[in-house]
Design an enzyme around this catalytic site. Sequence first.
Site, mmCIF file in Angstrom:
data_model
loop_
_atom_site.group_PDB
_atom_site.id
_atom_site.type_symbol
_atom_site.label_atom_id
_atom_site.label_comp_id
_atom_site.label_asym_id
_atom_site.label_seq_id
_atom_site.Cartn_x
_atom_site.Cartn_y
_atom_site.Cartn_z
ATOM 1 N N HIS A 163 50.504 48.284 43.343
ATOM 2 C CA HIS A 163 49.067 48.539 43.428
ATOM 3 C C HIS A 163 48.431 47.675 44.513
ATOM 4 C CE1 HIS A 163 49.242 44.903 40.942
ATOM 5 N NE2 HIS A 163 47.961 44.695 41.189
ATOM 6 N N ASP A 179 44.645 45.732 44.816
ATOM 7 C CA ASP A 179 43.662 45.277 43.836
ATOM 8 C C ASP A 179 42.359 46.080 43.909
ATOM 9 O OD1 ASP A 179 45.285 43.330 42.759
ATOM 10 O OD2 ASP A 179 44.530 41.731 44.057
ATOM 11 N N HIS A 182 51.135 45.204 46.098
ATOM 12 C CA HIS A 182 51.984 44.170 45.521
ATOM 13 C C HIS A 182 52.438 44.564 44.124
ATOM 14 C CE1 HIS A 182 47.815 43.071 44.540
ATOM 15 N NE2 HIS A 182 48.269 42.500 43.442
ATOM 16 N N ARG A 197 43.416 32.859 40.223
ATOM 17 C CA ARG A 197 43.148 33.717 41.370
ATOM 18 C C ARG A 197 41.670 33.740 41.731
ATOM 19 N NH1 ARG A 197 44.099 39.867 40.405
ATOM 20 N NH2 ARG A 197 41.879 39.786 39.899
#
Length: 289
Positions: free
Chosen positions: A101, A103, A238, A252
């Site tokens: 995917h 993000d 990723h 994150r």
Amino acid sequence: MSVPATTRFEVRPVSGALGAEVHGVDLANLSDEDFAELHRLLLEHLVIFIAGQQGLPPGAHVAFGRRFGEVELHPYLPRLDGHPEIVIIDSENGGKVDVWHTDMTFHASPPIASILQLVDCPSTGGDTMWTNQYLVYEQLSAPMRDLLDGLTAVHVIRIGDEFSSRAEHPVVRVHPGTGRRSLYVNRLFTSHVPQLSRNESDALLDYLFDFSEQPQFMCRYRWRPGDVAVWDNRVTQHYAVNDYTERRRGQRVTVLGDVPTGDPPRWEHYQAAPGQRYWPTRVNAVEPY
């Protein structure tokens, strides 16, 4: 190993497709010149890995993200106490996403970059892989590229049984910093190509997903505690490899995005015949990871 003449950093490419380790960086004390060089390396390598950042203060993590642009306050995921800009990605709390995917492509302005620090790593396993979507587009045939340049795709997020966010983007987007074209669909969030019939859309997306996930477009990174990865969400996908049982926890910061741009669609949305079912419900996403 290559060391650009304009930097004191040591740069080690991870694969032939994308990715580079950058050594000699102190993110807690980053000069404007150092940031400019890291930004250049990110545009060149698409994902950079900055080792030796154990003990990075949360404030410095957020400040690094803000150098790229406005940082996100995520509406769904758990956040670090006292630092709402930092999302906690914890394998013991749903933080395993073993689907390729990009993000949050279901937003009208998806993130331009993600900055992830792994705090706890399993002793074995738990790697992350990225793909170079420039190369994916460039290695398609000319007729296929011509078709894709004239299409859009719908991206959605599903929470439970509800579609809670939806956006339509070019299938091929042009990077605002480099002018290069990249394929911009992904298995987790891309629902359908609205200019095509359902069967055509499913067949085309299945082909593009499989094509883009080939090893020649990838790099794979073995994490160590404290490592920081920065990736360009506009041109990468990723995948977090789910091959471990010990805890894997990261923090994150996500940098808010621009509006994906590309060629305008060359066809109107497909109109199904009366009584013909069209709406595809192929999207896997159940959580916004």
